[in-house]
Design a protein around this motif. Structure first.
Motif, PDB file in Angstrom:
ATOM      1  N   GLY A  30     -47.837  16.958   0.088  1.00 56.14           N
ATOM      2  CA  GLY A  30     -46.471  17.837  -0.074  1.00 56.14           C
ATOM      3  C   GLY A  30     -47.070  18.811  -1.255  1.00 56.14           C
ATOM      4  N   TRP A  31     -48.081  18.973  -1.771  1.00 55.89           N
ATOM      5  CA  TRP A  31     -48.356  19.910  -2.853  1.00 55.89           C
ATOM      6  C   TRP A  31     -49.994  20.162  -2.753  1.00 55.89           C
ATOM      7  CZ3 TRP A  31     -51.883  17.970  -6.479  1.00 55.89           C
ATOM      8  CH2 TRP A  31     -51.924  16.520  -6.513  1.00 55.89           C
ATOM      9  N   GLU A  35     -36.609   8.128   0.957  1.00 49.87           N
ATOM     10  CA  GLU A  35     -35.713   7.011   0.875  1.00 49.87           C
ATOM     11  C   GLU A  35     -36.407   5.630   1.022  1.00 49.87           C
ATOM     12  OE1 GLU A  35     -31.610   5.310   3.039  1.00 49.87           O
ATOM     13  OE2 GLU A  35     -32.600   6.988   4.000  1.00 49.87           O
ATOM     14  N   GLY A  74     -44.587  15.434  -8.297  1.00 46.36           N
ATOM     15  CA  GLY A  74     -44.335  16.501  -7.642  1.00 46.36           C
ATOM     16  C   GLY A  74     -44.463  16.084  -6.017  1.00 46.36           C
ATOM     17  N   ASN A 110     -39.566   6.500  -5.910  1.00 46.17           N
ATOM     18  CA  ASN A 110     -38.343   6.989  -6.127  1.00 46.17           C
ATOM     19  C   ASN A 110     -38.386   8.355  -6.396  1.00 46.17           C
ATOM     20  OD1 ASN A 110     -36.745   4.603  -5.191  1.00 46.17           O
ATOM     21  ND2 ASN A 110     -37.058   3.374  -7.019  1.00 46.17           N
ATOM     22  N   ARG A 111     -39.473   8.814  -7.043  1.00 49.31           N
ATOM     23  CA  ARG A 111     -39.492  10.138  -7.340  1.00 49.31           C
ATOM     24  C   ARG A 111     -40.115  11.089  -6.301  1.00 49.31           C
ATOM     25  NH1 ARG A 111     -38.521  10.522 -12.867  1.00 49.31           N
ATOM     26  NH2 ARG A 111     -38.246  12.791 -12.741  1.00 49.31           N
ATOM     27  N   VAL A 112     -40.347  10.524  -5.228  1.00 50.16           N
ATOM     28  CA  VAL A 112     -40.988  11.534  -4.219  1.00 50.16           C
ATOM     29  C   VAL A 112     -39.865  12.145  -3.546  1.00 50.16           C
ATOM     30  CG1 VAL A 112     -42.257  11.449  -1.973  1.00 50.16           C
ATOM     31  CG2 VAL A 112     -42.945   9.687  -3.876  1.00 50.16           C
ATOM     32  N   GLN A 113     -39.933  13.446  -3.343  1.00 50.40           N
ATOM     33  CA  GLN A 113     -38.670  14.199  -2.855  1.00 50.40           C
ATOM     34  C   GLN A 113     -38.711  13.768  -1.257  1.00 50.40           C
ATOM     35  OE1 GLN A 113     -38.932  18.437  -3.968  1.00 50.40           O
ATOM     36  NE2 GLN A 113     -37.569  18.854  -2.236  1.00 50.40           N
ATOM     37  N   GLY A 114     -37.562  13.832  -1.007  1.00 47.92           N
ATOM     38  CA  GLY A 114     -37.447  13.698   0.276  1.00 47.92           C
ATOM     39  C   GLY A 114     -37.344  12.071   1.123  1.00 47.92           C
ATOM     40  N   VAL A 162     -44.025  15.200  -1.826  1.00 44.62           N
ATOM     41  CA  VAL A 162     -42.760  15.499  -1.075  1.00 44.62           C
ATOM     42  C   VAL A 162     -43.147  14.576   0.014  1.00 44.62           C
ATOM     43  CG1 VAL A 162     -41.582  17.086   0.298  1.00 44.62           C
ATOM     44  CG2 VAL A 162     -42.317  17.518  -1.687  1.00 44.62           C
ATOM     45  N   ASN A 197     -40.834  13.404   3.416  1.00 47.15           N
ATOM     46  CA  ASN A 197     -39.608  13.092   4.153  1.00 47.15           C
ATOM     47  C   ASN A 197     -39.362  12.168   5.104  1.00 47.15           C
ATOM     48  OD1 ASN A 197     -38.162  15.474   3.395  1.00 47.15           O
ATOM     49  ND2 ASN A 197     -39.657  17.063   4.479  1.00 47.15           N
ATOM     50  N   ASP A 209     -43.083  11.184 -11.857  1.00 49.08           N
ATOM     51  CA  ASP A 209     -42.976  12.414 -10.866  1.00 49.08           C
ATOM     52  C   ASP A 209     -44.410  13.146 -11.070  1.00 49.08           C
ATOM     53  OD1 ASP A 209     -42.217  14.353  -9.194  1.00 49.08           O
ATOM     54  OD2 ASP A 209     -40.152  14.837 -10.366  1.00 49.08           O
TER      55      ASP A 209
END
Length: 239
Positions: free
Chosen positions: A238-239, A160, A124, A154-158, A126, A128, A122
């Motif tokens: 995303g960061w 699928e 961090g 699979n650990r990327v926020q947002g 992101v 979507n 992970d």
């Protein structure tokens, strides 16, 4: 941890942003990253074209450029797989045998380095949306990479992840194969892209920009609403 990066020639010329994104992620993971600006090519194009003497000269330079004890990380399973699997053929019974063995142990593809060496999954990131992953031939068959990219994604926020049909089938690029056998190559790209589109994914992700370049060409030609992305570009988002 000190890390040298190898940036393949086509990444340097066509996709430099991916190289910068890889550095961004490695530094966030705690690495001190260095870049030897004298580096050029791993020698794979000449080798695959049958010019083994010329390839040996390029490969000898690669060994010289990456002397030392640091890990070497590259955003291309194709180049990593070539060094690991074919340098031994070029330098068999030569004075550089030990250098080949040493470099092969220190050289990693980006995703396997994060997961296997750094034990990081992970970062961090992101993003979507919905994505599907393409297993490159070099990543899957030469580097034995299968789970690592998926664990990172699979650990990327947002995000699928949806698996496509025939996910382990070649995309049709294969370097000069795409030039010598263009109709077959396009047919293979069609199959791969159509399977990706069928998942309703917005993103088609891989570890290899050579595959992605080929697939994005077909996507653009058809006008499909799906974007090819390298794993490093996703993880730096995303960061």
């Amino acid at each position: 941890m000190n890390v040298q990066i190898f940036i393949p020639c086509f990444v340097d010329q066509l996709f430099p942003e991916t190289a910068f994104n890889m550095v961004k992620v490695l530094e966030k993971a705690g690495c001190t990253v260095s870049y030897n600006s004298s580096q050029t090519c791993c020698g794979q194009p000449a080798f695959n074209a049958g010019f083994w003497d010329e390839a040996k000269s390029v490969c000898t330079k690669f060994l010289k450029d990456f002397q030392g004890i640091d890990y070497i990380v590259a955003p291309s399973a194709s180049c990593v797989g070539f060094v690991r699997n074919y340098y031994t053929k070029l330098f068999e019974n030569s004075s550089l045998h030990h250098e080949v063995a040493d470099v092969s142990k220190r050289l990693f593809e980006f995703s396997e380095f994060l997961v296997q060496v750094l034990k990081v999954e992970d970062v961090g990131a992101v993003l979507n949306g919905r994505a599907t992953y393409h297993d490159s031939c070099a990543g899957l068959r030469e580097c034995k990479i299968k789970a690592e990219p998926r664990r990172l994604l699979n650990r990327v926020q947002g995000l699928e992840i949806a698996e496509m049909n025939d996910v382990e089938t070649c995309c049709g690029f294969g370097g000069t194969f795409a030039v010598k056998f263009e109709p077959i190559s396009i047919g293979m790209a069609e199959q791969k892209v159509e399977n990706a589109v069928a998942t309703d994914a917005q993103y088609l992700i891989s570890t290899d920009l050579s595959c992605l370049m080929h697939l994005q060409g077909y996507i653009k030609h058809k006008g499909y609403p799906i974007q090819a992305l390298h794993l490093a570009d996703v993880l730096a988002n995303g960061w």
